[in-house]
Design a protein around this motif. Structure first.
Motif, PDB file in Angstrom:
ATOM      1  N   PHE A 209     -68.747 -56.836-112.588  1.00 55.19           N
ATOM      2  CA  PHE A 209     -69.129 -56.293-111.281  1.00 55.19           C
ATOM      3  C   PHE A 209     -70.602 -56.597-110.987  1.00 55.19           C
ATOM      4  CE2 PHE A 209     -65.528 -53.550-112.467  1.00 55.19           C
ATOM      5  CZ  PHE A 209     -64.732 -53.704-111.341  1.00 55.19           C
ATOM      6  N   LEU A 210     -71.436 -56.550-112.026  1.00 54.22           N
ATOM      7  CA  LEU A 210     -72.850 -56.885-111.846  1.00 54.22           C
ATOM      8  C   LEU A 210     -73.014 -58.370-111.563  1.00 54.22           C
ATOM      9  CD1 LEU A 210     -74.507 -54.758-114.669  1.00 54.22           C
ATOM     10  CD2 LEU A 210     -74.072 -54.137-112.289  1.00 54.22           C
TER      11      LEU A 210
ATOM     12  N   LYS B  56     -71.966 -60.239-103.713  1.00 51.01           N
ATOM     13  CA  LYS B  56     -70.601 -59.925-103.308  1.00 51.01           C
ATOM     14  C   LYS B  56     -70.295 -58.450-103.512  1.00 51.01           C
ATOM     15  CE  LYS B  56     -70.059 -64.188-102.423  1.00 51.01           C
ATOM     16  NZ  LYS B  56     -69.793 -64.703-101.108  1.00 51.01           N
ATOM     17  N   PRO B  57     -69.580 -57.848-102.574  1.00 55.91           N
ATOM     18  CA  PRO B  57     -69.131 -56.468-102.757  1.00 55.91           C
ATOM     19  C   PRO B  57     -67.981 -56.449-103.758  1.00 55.91           C
ATOM     20  CG  PRO B  57     -68.187 -57.369-100.757  1.00 55.91           C
ATOM     21  CD  PRO B  57     -69.120 -58.421-101.298  1.00 55.91           C
ATOM     22  N   SER B  58     -67.771 -55.322-104.385  1.00 58.30           N
ATOM     23  CA  SER B  58     -66.694 -55.181-105.359  1.00 58.30           C
ATOM     24  C   SER B  58     -65.760 -54.053-104.982  1.00 58.30           C
ATOM     25  CB  SER B  58     -67.272 -54.868-106.750  1.00 58.30           C
ATOM     26  OG  SER B  58     -67.975 -55.967-107.266  1.00 58.30           O
TER      27      SER B  58
ATOM     28  N   GLU C 224     -54.218 -47.324-101.795  1.00 55.20           N
ATOM     29  CA  GLU C 224     -55.666 -47.135-101.673  1.00 55.20           C
ATOM     30  C   GLU C 224     -56.404 -48.437-101.993  1.00 55.20           C
ATOM     31  OE1 GLU C 224     -59.116 -43.979-103.119  1.00 55.20           O
ATOM     32  OE2 GLU C 224     -57.302 -44.174-104.339  1.00 55.20           O
ATOM     33  N   LEU C 225     -55.914 -49.163-102.996  1.00 51.41           N
ATOM     34  CA  LEU C 225     -56.515 -50.447-103.355  1.00 51.41           C
ATOM     35  C   LEU C 225     -56.408 -51.431-102.192  1.00 51.41           C
ATOM     36  CD1 LEU C 225     -57.722 -52.499-105.337  1.00 51.41           C
ATOM     37  CD2 LEU C 225     -55.390 -52.908-106.174  1.00 51.41           C
TER      38      LEU C 225
ATOM     39  N   VAL D 123     -64.870 -60.954-101.721  1.00 46.86           N
ATOM     40  CA  VAL D 123     -64.931 -59.653-102.395  1.00 46.86           C
ATOM     41  C   VAL D 123     -64.423 -59.849-103.826  1.00 46.86           C
ATOM     42  CG1 VAL D 123     -62.659 -58.977-101.509  1.00 46.86           C
ATOM     43  CG2 VAL D 123     -64.231 -57.217-102.317  1.00 46.86           C
ATOM     44  N   PHE D 124     -65.058 -59.171-104.769  1.00 50.97           N
ATOM     45  CA  PHE D 124     -64.613 -59.217-106.157  1.00 50.97           C
ATOM     46  C   PHE D 124     -63.782 -57.968-106.422  1.00 50.97           C
ATOM     47  CE2 PHE D 124     -65.080 -57.953-110.593  1.00 50.97           C
ATOM     48  CZ  PHE D 124     -64.530 -59.064-111.204  1.00 50.97           C
ATOM     49  N   VAL D 125     -62.582 -58.168-106.965  1.00 50.77           N
ATOM     50  CA  VAL D 125     -61.679 -57.055-107.238  1.00 50.77           C
ATOM     51  C   VAL D 125     -61.243 -57.104-108.698  1.00 50.77           C
ATOM     52  CG1 VAL D 125     -59.486 -55.953-106.633  1.00 50.77           C
ATOM     53  CG2 VAL D 125     -60.810 -57.160-104.871  1.00 50.77           C
ATOM     54  N   MET D 126     -61.412 -55.996-109.394  1.00 54.54           N
ATOM     55  CA  MET D 126     -60.892 -55.861-110.753  1.00 54.54           C
ATOM     56  C   MET D 126     -60.449 -54.417-110.934  1.00 54.54           C
ATOM     57  SD  MET D 126     -62.436 -56.818-114.495  1.00 54.54           S
ATOM     58  CE  MET D 126     -63.280 -55.286-114.921  1.00 54.54           C
ATOM     59  N   THR D 127     -59.207 -54.248-111.336  1.00 55.11           N
ATOM     60  CA  THR D 127     -58.647 -52.904-111.453  1.00 55.11           C
ATOM     61  C   THR D 127     -57.980 -52.715-112.810  1.00 55.11           C
ATOM     62  OG1 THR D 127     -56.588 -53.644-110.438  1.00 55.11           O
ATOM     63  CG2 THR D 127     -58.264 -52.736-108.966  1.00 55.11           C
TER      64      THR D 127
END
Length: 140
Positions: free
Chosen positions: A58-59, A66-68, A96-97, A39-43
């Motif tokens: 994200f693209l 991969k889901p983000s 929540e994250l 999973v790709f995570v960026m916050t």
């Protein structure tokens, strides 16, 4: 500029072997990391004079299937369609994250569906050919 502080924090939290600081990546090295992840995570955080404009990363993750997980800030909701190509959480909401990341990792069917949808969306809407078509339409 925060790399040293973040490495120290990871070590202090006992995460030294679980967190990898890859540095600046381009080309095949970057796409290899997308392929390797689940999973790709960026916050990013919205600052007074700065906000995430769109979230091209994200693209890129979506192109790799991969889901983000991202935040509902700036242009990220344009790049990640909540519950369709990834999950969006409120900025700064750590619980929540964590729940969103856990949900994607634990529910393999969800992660697979989100990743497949993300890839399909990128190929349908964000290729150079599609961008050229949109520009021609605008100029016409």
């Amino acid at each position: 500029p925060e790399r040293t502080n973040l490495e120290r924090l990871a070590n202090d939290l006992g995460l030294g072997t679980s967190v990898r600081f890859a540095g600046s990546l381009r080309g095949e090295a970057l796409f290899a990391r997308y392929r390797d992840c689940d999973v790709f995570v960026m916050t990013p955080r919205t600052l007074k004079d700065d906000v995430e404009g769109f979230g091209t990363v994200f693209l890129e993750a979506g192109l790799a299937g991969k889901p983000s997980v991202g935040t509902r800030s700036g242009g990220i909701p344009e790049a990640v369609i909540d519950h369709e190509t990834g999950l969006l959480v409120e900025e700064g909401n750590i619980r929540e994250l964590a729940a969103a990341i856990r949900e994607v990792l634990v529910n393999g069917d969800l992660g697979k569906r989100l990743g497949e949808n993300a890839r399909s969306r990128v190929l349908a809407k964000f290729t150079w050919e599609r961008s050229a078509e949109k520009l021609v339409d605008i100029l016409s």
